[in-house]
Design a protein around this motif. Structure first.
Motif, PDB file in Angstrom:
ATOM      1  N   GLU A 260      -5.527  14.590 -13.270  1.00 48.60           N
ATOM      2  CA  GLU A 260      -6.873  14.850 -12.769  1.00 48.60           C
ATOM      3  C   GLU A 260      -7.336  16.258 -13.126  1.00 48.60           C
ATOM      4  N   LYS A 261      -8.557  16.345 -13.636  1.00 43.55           N
ATOM      5  CA  LYS A 261      -9.097  17.644 -14.044  1.00 43.55           C
ATOM      6  C   LYS A 261      -9.018  18.675 -12.928  1.00 43.55           C
ATOM      7  N   GLY A 262      -9.321  18.243 -11.725  1.00 43.53           N
ATOM      8  CA  GLY A 262      -9.353  19.180 -10.603  1.00 43.53           C
ATOM      9  C   GLY A 262      -7.981  19.607 -10.117  1.00 43.53           C
ATOM     10  N   LYS A 263      -6.920  19.032 -10.706  1.00 46.06           N
ATOM     11  CA  LYS A 263      -5.568  19.361 -10.248  1.00 46.06           C
ATOM     12  C   LYS A 263      -4.704  19.923 -11.379  1.00 46.06           C
TER      13      LYS A 263
ATOM     14  N   ASP B 274     -11.631  12.991 -12.445  1.00 45.21           N
ATOM     15  CA  ASP B 274     -11.028  12.760 -11.130  1.00 45.21           C
ATOM     16  C   ASP B 274     -11.366  11.383 -10.578  1.00 45.21           C
TER      17      ASP B 274
END
Length: 434
Positions: free
Chosen positions: A173-176, A195
């Motif tokens: 995930e991009k946000g992680k 995400d």
């Protein structure tokens, strides 16, 4: 500054949708690349980098003949690049204005199918990792064979899975991003994915739709939300990379961690189980891999990296090995037949993806024809484990008959629309008719 030409306007609009990929843009008889893509392409492929004036600035170009794509594309993918192939979608002679173009495939290290890209003696896994505060879900897919696996666990367990399966590409995930790097480091080829592709409800729906089932209970993964979410993200990734012929992916299996001894990356490296890439170094698999098919080589690597824990399963495997050692006639029959089979798994994958050639269909028929002797030898063996295997083998007679009927008609009618058969295939067909 000169205005943008219609061709470059079309190129830029398509490139904007695939900013992380090298865009191979079909222009006439060539695939062209521009700007930073051209610089990278020229360097990786060893081809000439040129430039042209684009207003007040120079624009780099690099290209190659379209018929040479099977030579150049694998080099880009092996170097770790994602490649978007943009083809002409209409006959230029009939086009009114700019030729219509569109992306026909996105090739990445994790979704490669071409023999020129793949190593036939090892799996080519695409992986997705879904990290939460409650645990981590992981999924692996080898699109070339249809093998689809998923599991769940904490960081140490997932790290060992990565060391074991050695995926060619990992989605997260991009946000992680920071969470992934802190957990698993930076020594992986990764792709930060949207995400929203990691939403459990939509992941379940996507898998159920693909497998054409009412639920996931039949696969034993209904309660494994983290792993299911990772698996669903993989299916979404196949959608956006234009891989829609996936009938050979017909099941998904939960990785049963309690069944194996999980080895971490340091143990695998220190025991020298697999080739390290160091010149002159010899690994365990280099020494003992005498398999006669690529399928066998891939399975052997799996067995070495995932040692069994269950005593009865170990004894079953050893009983079969003992029988093969003691009955030389049986072993020779099996070996001779396996030599005819080749890489049946990846041939099936090519059929499902509509990428198989007539020559490979003939190869498939030969492979299927070699199954009957194996089935007969196993069912008559003085070993209950082998008898069980023999009973469960499908001899594929109906498929063989269908291929013969379809591919091998009478010689007088065995021509293509141009009235000729491809060089080298005609003799093979005549040989098979006999």
């Amino acid at each position: 500054m000169a205005s943008e030409t219609p061709l470059m306007k079309q190129y830029n609009s398509i490139k904007a949708k695939y900013p992380d990929a090298i865009l191979l843009f079909r222009v006439g008889d060539f695939y062209e690349t521009f700007s930073s893509d051209a610089v990278t392409t020229a360097k990786v492929l060893g081809i000439t980098l040129t430039s042209r004036n684009n207003g007040s600035a120079a624009q780099e170009l690099a290209g190659f003949p379209h018929h040479a794509i099977d030579t150049y594309l694998p080099k880009l993918v092996r170097a770790g690049y994602r490649v978007a192939i943009c083809d002409q979608l209409e006959d230029p002679k009939l086009a009114k204005g700019i030729v219509k173009r569109g992306i026909t495939e996105v090739v990445t290290p994790g979704v490669a199918i071409s023999d020129n890209v793949l190593d036939n003696r090892e799996n080519n896994y695409l992986c997705a990792v879904h990290q939460t505060n409650m645990g981590i879900g992981i999924a692996f897919l080898d699109i070339s064979t249809g093998e689809f696996l998923m599991g769940e666990g904490q960081v140490d367990y997932i790290d060992r899975m990565l060391a074991t399966f050695k995926p060619k590409e990992i989605l997260f995930e991009k946000g992680k991003r920071q969470m992934f790097v802190e957990s698993f480091g930076t020594n992986w080829l990764t792709f930060p994915f949207d995400d929203w592709a990691f939403v459990t409800s939509s992941a379940k729906e996507r898998l159920i739709k693909h497998f054409e089932t009412q639920s996931l209970k039949g696969f034993g993964i209904e309660a494994n939300d983290l792993g299911v979410t990772a698996a669903g993200a993989i299916m979404h990734y196949l959608d956006i990379t234009q891989h829609d012929k996936l009938s050979h992916i017909n099941k998904i299996k939960r990785i049963e961690g309690e069944s194996y001894v999980w080895l971490d990356k340091f143990t695998i490296r220190n025991l020298e189980l697999f080739p390290s890439g160091i010149d002159g170094a010899h690994s365990l698999t280099d020494t003992i891999d005498n398999t006669v098919t690529p399928m066998g080589s891939r399975m052997l690597k799996r067995w070495i990296s995932l040692p069994l824990k269950d005593k009865s399963s170990i004894e079953k495997r050893l009983d079969i090995v003992e029988y093969l050692r003691d009955d030389c006639s049986f072993a020779e029959t099996i070996e001779e037949s396996l030599q005819q089979i080749g890489d049946l798994e990846r041939l099936v994958g090519k059929i499902a993806s509509a990428r198989i050639s007539p020559r490979e269909v003939i190869q498939l028929m030969r492979a299927l024809s070699a199954i009957a002797p194996i089935k007969a030898a196993c069912t008559t063996a003085d070993c209950e484990h082998l008898k069980s295997i023999g009973v469960n083998i499908n001899d594929c007679n109906s498929t063989i008959a269908y291929i013969k009927k379809t591919i091998l008609p009478e010689p007088a009618t065995n021509v293509n629309k141009g009235g000729v058969i491809a060089n080298g295939v005609s003799a093979e067909l005549d040989d098979l008719r006999r």
